[in-house]
Write an enzyme that holds these catalytic residues in place. Structure first.
Site, PDB file in Angstrom:
ATOM      1  CG  ASN A 184     104.215 -46.681 -40.999  1.00 32.72           C
ATOM      2  OD1 ASN A 184     105.307 -47.011 -41.697  1.00 32.72           O
ATOM      3  ND2 ASN A 184     104.557 -45.670 -39.914  1.00 32.72           N
ATOM      4  CE  LYS A 190     106.243 -47.110 -36.853  1.00 27.90           C
ATOM      5  NZ  LYS A 190     106.357 -46.536 -35.651  1.00 27.90           N
ATOM      6  CG  HIS A 194     105.525 -41.657 -39.227  1.00 30.96           C
ATOM      7  ND1 HIS A 194     106.364 -41.520 -38.342  1.00 30.96           N
ATOM      8  CD2 HIS A 194     104.528 -42.415 -38.881  1.00 30.96           C
ATOM      9  CE1 HIS A 194     105.907 -42.545 -37.163  1.00 30.96           C
ATOM     10  NE2 HIS A 194     104.735 -42.992 -37.767  1.00 30.96           N
ATOM     11  CD  GLU A 216     108.708 -43.713 -36.224  1.00 29.54           C
ATOM     12  OE1 GLU A 216     108.768 -44.467 -37.376  1.00 29.54           O
ATOM     13  OE2 GLU A 216     108.152 -44.336 -35.367  1.00 29.54           O
ATOM     14  CD  GLU A 259     100.781 -41.850 -36.561  1.00 29.58           C
ATOM     15  OE1 GLU A 259     100.245 -43.043 -36.693  1.00 29.58           O
ATOM     16  OE2 GLU A 259     101.904 -41.443 -37.151  1.00 29.58           O
ATOM     17  N   GLY A 294     104.159 -46.254 -30.302  1.00 28.12           N
ATOM     18  CA  GLY A 294     105.139 -47.246 -30.275  1.00 28.12           C
ATOM     19  C   GLY A 294     105.415 -47.390 -28.736  1.00 28.12           C
ATOM     20  CB  SER A 300      99.629 -47.522 -28.728  1.00 28.78           C
ATOM     21  OG  SER A 300     101.121 -47.351 -28.494  1.00 28.78           O
TER      22      SER A 300
END
Ligand code: PEP
Length: 253
Positions: free
Chosen positions: A10, A12, A97, A99, A169, A175, A215
């Site tokens: 991904n 991003k 996701h 985000e 996730e 991250g 991660s």
């Protein structure tokens, strides 16, 4: 039941068309024409066409978009339809996701509309779910995952679900450098598969690939992948460099 692992990058909001092409050329050389896992790369919308061209001769690597709109067309400034993505030739679309949920306000109902539209168009969704640290520490892990699955997958047909991918996730691991330990990941994945069994039947649930994301790096891939219900990874930061992403793909196999 053996499920072929699937490792997805991904990217991003990183890499335009030129950088995507450069990455793919180098990555494909490192992978060397065959892989024990399915590999998927998810560039930004503007780089999908270039990435598709660079992957034209690849036997190992497919293409995903990072998002889509659920309507076919219309007055939705800045949005991209599934038809536009299939015209480029994407194999998967990532939806839900964290985000998209936290920054762009997408809820389970929107994710459900996207999942239904993808199924109708014959495009495989990678559906992301996962709890925040606050939810985990508040004992809400299972309730949150159950809600995300029940609402996000509501009304989807069982036969098409076998082709879908779920990405678990934990938001606190994305991250941050913090990874769920292999046991924590397995426990969550087993719970997700149990709920999928309730929703779609155990036979279908046994076919659905559940990726871990948060991660993931070359050093922790093998121990995560050794867990019986971990069928791959969705990789952010460590997918931006061909060397580390190819190592993750190799370690996953
Ligand atoms: C992600 O954004 O899906 C992700 C897992 O990111 P990272 O690997 O950087 O934690």
């Amino acid at each position: 039941m053996s499920r072929r692992p699937i490792i997805a990058a991904n990217w991003k909001m990183h890499k335009g068309p030129a950088e995507a092409t450069e990455f793919i050329d180098e990555f494909e050389n490192l992978i060397g024409g065959s892989s024990a896992v399915d590999i998927v790369i998810s560039p930004a919308f503007v780089a999908l066409g270039a990435a598709k061209g660079a992957l034209a001769n690849s036997d190992t690597t497919g293409l995903a978009a990072q998002n889509c709109h659920f309507e076919e067309k219309g007055a939705f400034t800045g949005e991209v339809s599934i038809g536009m993505l299939t015209e480029i030739g994407v194999d998967y679309v990532i939806i839900g996701h964290s985000e998209r949920r936290s920054i762009f306000g997408e809820d389970d109902a929107i994710i459900n509309a996207k999942a239904k539209a993808l199924h109708a168009a014959g495009v495989k969704p990678i559906i992301c779910i996962g709890e925040t640290l606050e939810e985990r520490e508040g004992g809400q892990l299972e309730a949150v995952l159950r809600r995300q699955l029940e609402v996000g997958l509501e009304g989807l047909s069982a036969d098409k679900m076998a082709e879908a991918v779920i990405a678990y996730e934990p938001v606190w691991a994305i991250g941050t450098g913090k990874t769920a330990g292999p046991d924590e990941a397995q426990e969550a994945h087993a719970f997700v598969r149990k709920v999928l069994g309730e929703l779609f039947g155990e036979e279908v649930a046994a076919k659905i690939r559940i990726q871990y994301g948060g991660s993931v790096k070359p050093a922790n891939t093998a121990e995560l992948m050794a867990q019986p219900d971990v069928d791959g990874a969705l990789v952010g930061g460590a997918s931006l460099e061909p060397g580390s992403f190819s190592e993750i793909c190799k370690n996953a196999g």
